[in-house]
Design a protein around this motif. Sequence first.
Motif, PDB file in Angstrom:
ATOM      1  N   GLN A 150       1.370 -24.374  51.120  1.00  9.31           N
ATOM      2  CA  GLN A 150       2.429 -23.978  52.059  1.00  9.31           C
ATOM      3  C   GLN A 150       2.742 -25.055  53.097  1.00  9.31           C
ATOM      4  O   GLN A 150       3.768 -24.972  53.770  1.00  9.31           O
ATOM      5  N   PHE A 151       1.871 -26.048  53.233  1.00 13.09           N
ATOM      6  CA  PHE A 151       2.080 -27.093  54.243  1.00 13.09           C
ATOM      7  C   PHE A 151       2.770 -28.337  53.668  1.00 13.09           C
ATOM      8  O   PHE A 151       3.059 -29.282  54.403  1.00 13.09           O
ATOM      9  N   LEU A 152       3.021 -28.341  52.370  1.00 12.39           N
ATOM     10  CA  LEU A 152       3.685 -29.478  51.738  1.00 12.39           C
ATOM     11  C   LEU A 152       5.191 -29.430  52.001  1.00 12.39           C
ATOM     12  O   LEU A 152       5.768 -28.362  52.189  1.00 12.39           O
ATOM     13  N   PRO A 153       5.870 -30.594  51.989  1.00 15.01           N
ATOM     14  CA  PRO A 153       7.328 -30.586  52.034  1.00 15.01           C
ATOM     15  C   PRO A 153       7.891 -29.786  50.862  1.00 15.01           C
ATOM     16  O   PRO A 153       7.270 -29.704  49.787  1.00 15.01           O
ATOM     17  N   LEU A 154       9.066 -29.215  51.055  1.00 17.71           N
ATOM     18  CA  LEU A 154       9.655 -28.351  50.043  1.00 17.71           C
ATOM     19  C   LEU A 154       9.824 -29.068  48.706  1.00 17.71           C
ATOM     20  O   LEU A 154       9.549 -28.495  47.641  1.00 17.71           O
ATOM     21  N   ALA A 155      10.258 -30.317  48.747  1.00 21.58           N
ATOM     22  CA  ALA A 155      10.444 -31.063  47.496  1.00 21.58           C
ATOM     23  C   ALA A 155       9.123 -31.232  46.749  1.00 21.58           C
ATOM     24  O   ALA A 155       9.077 -31.142  45.512  1.00 21.58           O
ATOM     25  N   ALA A 156       8.038 -31.453  47.494  1.00 20.09           N
ATOM     26  CA  ALA A 156       6.726 -31.595  46.868  1.00 20.09           C
ATOM     27  C   ALA A 156       6.265 -30.270  46.269  1.00 20.09           C
ATOM     28  O   ALA A 156       5.665 -30.237  45.187  1.00 20.09           O
ATOM     29  N   GLN A 157       6.543 -29.165  46.958  1.00 20.79           N
ATOM     30  CA  GLN A 157       6.207 -27.843  46.417  1.00 20.79           C
ATOM     31  C   GLN A 157       6.931 -27.603  45.095  1.00 20.79           C
ATOM     32  O   GLN A 157       6.338 -27.137  44.113  1.00 20.79           O
ATOM     33  N   ALA A 158       8.234 -27.900  45.094  1.00 20.64           N
ATOM     34  CA  ALA A 158       9.029 -27.650  43.896  1.00 20.64           C
ATOM     35  C   ALA A 158       8.546 -28.470  42.712  1.00 20.64           C
ATOM     36  O   ALA A 158       8.611 -28.031  41.553  1.00 20.64           O
ATOM     37  N   LYS A 159       8.048 -29.670  42.974  1.00 16.08           N
ATOM     38  CA  LYS A 159       7.524 -30.519  41.897  1.00 16.08           C
ATOM     39  C   LYS A 159       6.146 -30.044  41.441  1.00 16.08           C
ATOM     40  O   LYS A 159       5.874 -29.932  40.238  1.00 16.08           O
ATOM     41  N   LEU A 160       5.290 -29.745  42.413  1.00 18.36           N
ATOM     42  CA  LEU A 160       3.924 -29.355  42.075  1.00 18.36           C
ATOM     43  C   LEU A 160       3.880 -28.042  41.301  1.00 18.36           C
ATOM     44  O   LEU A 160       3.071 -27.887  40.369  1.00 18.36           O
ATOM     45  N   VAL A 161       4.746 -27.095  41.655  1.00 18.97           N
ATOM     46  CA  VAL A 161       4.678 -25.778  41.033  1.00 18.97           C
ATOM     47  C   VAL A 161       4.963 -25.845  39.532  1.00 18.97           C
ATOM     48  O   VAL A 161       4.541 -24.978  38.772  1.00 18.97           O
ATOM     49  N   ARG A 162       5.636 -26.915  39.084  1.00 18.57           N
ATOM     50  CA  ARG A 162       5.919 -27.072  37.661  1.00 18.57           C
ATOM     51  C   ARG A 162       4.685 -27.538  36.880  1.00 18.57           C
ATOM     52  O   ARG A 162       4.675 -27.468  35.637  1.00 18.57           O
ATOM     53  N   PRO A 165      -1.722 -25.519  37.402  1.00 20.62           N
ATOM     54  CA  PRO A 165      -2.159 -24.671  36.289  1.00 20.62           C
ATOM     55  C   PRO A 165      -2.350 -23.200  36.627  1.00 20.62           C
ATOM     56  O   PRO A 165      -2.363 -22.366  35.717  1.00 20.62           O
ATOM     57  N   LEU A 166      -2.505 -22.848  37.910  1.00 22.87           N
ATOM     58  CA  LEU A 166      -2.752 -21.450  38.255  1.00 22.87           C
ATOM     59  C   LEU A 166      -1.483 -20.691  38.635  1.00 22.87           C
ATOM     60  O   LEU A 166      -1.545 -19.536  39.012  1.00 22.87           O
ATOM     61  N   THR A 167      -0.321 -21.359  38.528  1.00 22.06           N
ATOM     62  CA  THR A 167       0.941 -20.665  38.745  1.00 22.06           C
ATOM     63  C   THR A 167       1.113 -19.585  37.679  1.00 22.06           C
ATOM     64  O   THR A 167       0.814 -19.806  36.509  1.00 22.06           O
ATOM     65  N   HIS A 168       1.600 -18.409  38.103  1.00 18.81           N
ATOM     66  CA  HIS A 168       1.716 -17.286  37.165  1.00 18.81           C
ATOM     67  C   HIS A 168       2.646 -17.628  36.010  1.00 18.81           C
ATOM     68  O   HIS A 168       2.313 -17.448  34.834  1.00 18.81           O
ATOM     69  N   SER A 169       3.858 -18.105  36.318  1.00 17.80           N
ATOM     70  CA  SER A 169       4.811 -18.528  35.289  1.00 17.80           C
ATOM     71  C   SER A 169       5.382 -19.873  35.719  1.00 17.80           C
ATOM     72  O   SER A 169       6.219 -19.935  36.628  1.00 17.80           O
ATOM     73  N   ARG A 170       4.946 -20.935  35.070  1.00 16.66           N
ATOM     74  CA  ARG A 170       5.357 -22.266  35.509  1.00 16.66           C
ATOM     75  C   ARG A 170       6.831 -22.531  35.209  1.00 16.66           C
ATOM     76  O   ARG A 170       7.280 -22.325  34.075  1.00 16.66           O
ATOM     77  N   PRO A 171       7.599 -22.972  36.205  1.00 15.58           N
ATOM     78  CA  PRO A 171       9.020 -23.291  35.983  1.00 15.58           C
ATOM     79  C   PRO A 171       9.173 -24.435  34.988  1.00 15.58           C
ATOM     80  O   PRO A 171       8.363 -25.355  34.942  1.00 15.58           O
ATOM     81  N   ALA A 172      10.270 -24.388  34.223  1.00 10.60           N
ATOM     82  CA  ALA A 172      10.486 -25.388  33.177  1.00 10.60           C
ATOM     83  C   ALA A 172      11.328 -26.560  33.646  1.00 10.60           C
ATOM     84  O   ALA A 172      11.267 -27.636  33.058  1.00 10.60           O
ATOM     85  N   THR A 173      12.117 -26.354  34.710  1.00 11.53           N
ATOM     86  CA  THR A 173      13.038 -27.403  35.156  1.00 11.53           C
ATOM     87  C   THR A 173      12.897 -27.610  36.657  1.00 11.53           C
ATOM     88  O   THR A 173      12.366 -26.740  37.369  1.00 11.53           O
ATOM     89  N   PRO A 174      13.382 -28.730  37.175  1.00 11.99           N
ATOM     90  CA  PRO A 174      13.360 -28.937  38.627  1.00 11.99           C
ATOM     91  C   PRO A 174      14.091 -27.843  39.395  1.00 11.99           C
ATOM     92  O   PRO A 174      13.637 -27.421  40.473  1.00 11.99           O
ATOM     93  N   GLU A 175      15.199 -27.356  38.850  1.00  9.92           N
ATOM     94  CA  GLU A 175      15.943 -26.285  39.516  1.00  9.92           C
ATOM     95  C   GLU A 175      15.115 -25.014  39.585  1.00  9.92           C
ATOM     96  O   GLU A 175      15.088 -24.325  40.614  1.00  9.92           O
ATOM     97  N   GLU A 176      14.446 -24.675  38.496  1.00  8.45           N
ATOM     98  CA  GLU A 176      13.589 -23.493  38.493  1.00  8.45           C
ATOM     99  C   GLU A 176      12.419 -23.672  39.446  1.00  8.45           C
ATOM    100  O   GLU A 176      11.970 -22.710  40.083  1.00  8.45           O
ATOM    101  N   GLY A 177      11.910 -24.904  39.561  1.00  9.44           N
ATOM    102  CA  GLY A 177      10.832 -25.168  40.503  1.00  9.44           C
ATOM    103  C   GLY A 177      11.263 -24.896  41.935  1.00  9.44           C
ATOM    104  O   GLY A 177      10.528 -24.277  42.711  1.00  9.44           O
ATOM    105  N   MET A 178      12.462 -25.357  42.293  1.00  7.83           N
ATOM    106  CA  MET A 178      12.962 -25.099  43.637  1.00  7.83           C
ATOM    107  C   MET A 178      13.214 -23.607  43.846  1.00  7.83           C
ATOM    108  O   MET A 178      12.905 -23.049  44.909  1.00  7.83           O
ATOM    109  N   ASP A 179      13.762 -22.939  42.851  1.00  6.21           N
ATOM    110  CA  ASP A 179      13.985 -21.493  42.955  1.00  6.21           C
ATOM    111  C   ASP A 179      12.677 -20.752  43.227  1.00  6.21           C
ATOM    112  O   ASP A 179      12.653 -19.746  43.947  1.00  6.21           O
ATOM    113  N   ALA A 180      11.581 -21.238  42.645  1.00  2.12           N
ATOM    114  CA  ALA A 180      10.297 -20.555  42.778  1.00  2.12           C
ATOM    115  C   ALA A 180       9.720 -20.642  44.183  1.00  2.12           C
ATOM    116  O   ALA A 180       8.961 -19.766  44.605  1.00  2.12           O
ATOM    117  N   VAL A 181      10.071 -21.698  44.917  1.00  2.00           N
ATOM    118  CA  VAL A 181       9.402 -21.918  46.203  1.00  2.00           C
ATOM    119  C   VAL A 181      10.302 -21.770  47.418  1.00  2.00           C
ATOM    120  O   VAL A 181       9.808 -21.531  48.525  1.00  2.00           O
TER     121      VAL A 181
END
Length: 220
Positions: A150-162, A165-181
């Motif tokens: 939660q302390f990372l910049p938003l862009a870093a969150q969107a990249k990392l969430v893709r 490994p413990l993300t429930h459903s990993r986003p497939a695209t950068p857009e989905e990554g941003m949507d997730a966070v």
Amino acid sequence: MSGLRALRNRFVDAPDSLGERFRAARWERFRNCFPGIADMRVVDLGGTASNWTRSPLRPKHVHLVNLEAHPAELPDWITAEIADVTDPEIPGKLGEFDLVVSNSTIEHVGGPSQRRRFVAAIEQLAPLHWVQTPYRYFPVEPHFLAPGFQFLPLAAQAKLVRHWPLTHSRPATPEEGMDAVINIELLTRAEMGYLFPRSVILSERVAGLTKSLTAVRTRV
């Protein structure tokens, strides 16, 4: 099941998981706050039918309000609709209830203005409430089980969430990554106190650290 998926299951999703034990303890605190729950009409903002059917408690009636679709078949004591209570016209259409319940929802409704609208709806719908949210300064972000996420910049969150490994459903695209966070904003104790000045703010603790906060009003 992969080893990492099994690890997430052990922590959060399985019936005997650590998360399920926390939820059971939370229900017991809820029961202590509202011993007359069996006679109450409850509106649950952001909740699901499965949360209540698995609960050890059964109110007189539960009305679910969510932005997502509900199951087609519900028990006779549960009703549901799709609505956004931050729309000022919606709360008056929902009717009046004894108690508002909302678990892990207020951190998803948008920025400060949207959160104030959400609280205004809570105040309008019922005289009593239980509004729980994860605590911003707990070291592990609860949605992704990632330390310090939660302390990372938003862009870093969107990249990392893709890739985390413990993300429930990993986003497939950068857009989905941003949507997730982008619509997750964990709250602090100061903000919960500001939003609910007439409520008691309870702390749920793990190993002495505050894991979540709950704004509770048990009497008018």
